[in-house]
Design a protein around this motif. Structure first.
Motif, PDB file in Angstrom:
ATOM      1  N   ALA A 101       0.835  -1.199   0.000  1.00  0.00           N
ATOM      2  CA  ALA A 101       0.000   0.000   0.000  1.00  0.00           C
ATOM      3  C   ALA A 101       0.874   1.255   0.000  1.00  0.00           C
ATOM      4  O   ALA A 101       0.581   2.223  -0.712  1.00  0.00           O
ATOM      5  CB  ALA A 101      -0.932  -0.004   1.210  1.00  0.00           C
ATOM      6  N   ARG A 102       1.962   1.238   0.787  1.00  0.00           N
ATOM      7  CA  ARG A 102       2.865   2.401   0.816  1.00  0.00           C
ATOM      8  C   ARG A 102       3.524   2.627  -0.541  1.00  0.00           C
ATOM      9  O   ARG A 102       3.652   3.759  -1.006  1.00  0.00           O
ATOM     10  CB  ARG A 102       3.945   2.192   1.880  1.00  0.00           C
ATOM     11  N   VAL A 103       3.942   1.538  -1.183  1.00  0.00           N
ATOM     12  CA  VAL A 103       4.585   1.651  -2.501  1.00  0.00           C
ATOM     13  C   VAL A 103       3.599   2.221  -3.512  1.00  0.00           C
ATOM     14  O   VAL A 103       3.928   3.133  -4.270  1.00  0.00           O
ATOM     15  CB  VAL A 103       5.134   0.281  -2.964  1.00  0.00           C
ATOM     16  N   HIS A 126       1.853   6.725  -6.805  1.00  0.00           N
ATOM     17  CA  HIS A 126       0.749   7.584  -7.250  1.00  0.00           C
ATOM     18  C   HIS A 126       1.076   9.060  -6.997  1.00  0.00           C
ATOM     19  O   HIS A 126       0.847   9.914  -7.873  1.00  0.00           O
ATOM     20  CB  HIS A 126      -0.541   7.186  -6.527  1.00  0.00           C
ATOM     21  N   GLU A 127       1.620   9.361  -5.775  1.00  0.00           N
ATOM     22  CA  GLU A 127       1.952  10.749  -5.443  1.00  0.00           C
ATOM     23  C   GLU A 127       3.025  11.317  -6.375  1.00  0.00           C
ATOM     24  O   GLU A 127       3.034  12.506  -6.659  1.00  0.00           O
ATOM     25  CB  GLU A 127       2.421  10.851  -3.984  1.00  0.00           C
ATOM     26  N   ARG A 128       3.925  10.459  -6.846  1.00  0.00           N
ATOM     27  CA  ARG A 128       4.995  10.912  -7.747  1.00  0.00           C
ATOM     28  C   ARG A 128       4.599  10.788  -9.221  1.00  0.00           C
ATOM     29  O   ARG A 128       5.417  10.998 -10.104  1.00  0.00           O
ATOM     30  CB  ARG A 128       6.263  10.104  -7.487  1.00  0.00           C
ATOM     31  N   GLN A 129       3.371  10.383  -9.433  1.00  0.00           N
ATOM     32  CA  GLN A 129       2.837  10.198 -10.782  1.00  0.00           C
ATOM     33  C   GLN A 129       3.703   9.237 -11.585  1.00  0.00           C
ATOM     34  O   GLN A 129       4.100   9.503 -12.723  1.00  0.00           O
ATOM     35  CB  GLN A 129       2.682  11.542 -11.494  1.00  0.00           C
ATOM     36  N   MET A 130       4.000   8.106 -10.962  1.00  0.00           N
ATOM     37  CA  MET A 130       4.809   7.059 -11.596  1.00  0.00           C
ATOM     38  C   MET A 130       4.038   5.749 -11.517  1.00  0.00           C
ATOM     39  O   MET A 130       3.167   5.588 -10.660  1.00  0.00           O
ATOM     40  CB  MET A 130       6.141   6.859 -10.846  1.00  0.00           C
ATOM     41  N   SER A 131       4.397   4.830 -12.389  1.00  0.00           N
ATOM     42  CA  SER A 131       3.846   3.488 -12.251  1.00  0.00           C
ATOM     43  C   SER A 131       4.551   2.819 -11.071  1.00  0.00           C
ATOM     44  O   SER A 131       5.641   3.235 -10.653  1.00  0.00           O
ATOM     45  CB  SER A 131       4.076   2.676 -13.530  1.00  0.00           C
TER      46      SER A 131
END
Length: 88
Positions: free
Chosen positions: A16-18, A23-28
């Motif tokens: 969940a943390r990953v 998501h916050e960094r707009q990355m997959s």
């Protein structure tokens, strides 16, 4: 650059943390894990610490007036010896 597909197992909290960080960094999630691993591998490992060596004072026993269960008493005794007014 070739990409290797691999499977990793993460517990629910770490997963969940990953996902949240990605998501916050707009990355997959894959890009986030790859970037995190790459950063971790670039950091140099700290040099090993030298082994700890305990240096002790010579002698077999403390003075009879020293109570090792009350270490602050040693400071008090020292202060009284060196700073107490002279008794005449």
């Amino acid at each position: 650059m070739r990409i290797m597909r691999t499977t990793i197992s993460l517990d629910d909290q770490l997963s969940a943390r990953v996902r949240r960080e990605a998501h916050e960094r707009q990355m997959s999630v894959s890009a986030f894990i790859a970037a995190t691993l790459s950063d971790a591998l670039l950091k140099p490992e700290p040099p090993p610490r030298p082994p700890f060596r305990l240096v002790t004072a010579p002698g077999a026993r403390p003075r009879p007036t020293v109570d090792l269960n009350r270490p602050r008493a040693i400071d008090i005794e020292h202060d009284e010896m060196h700073h107490a007014p002279s008794r005449r």
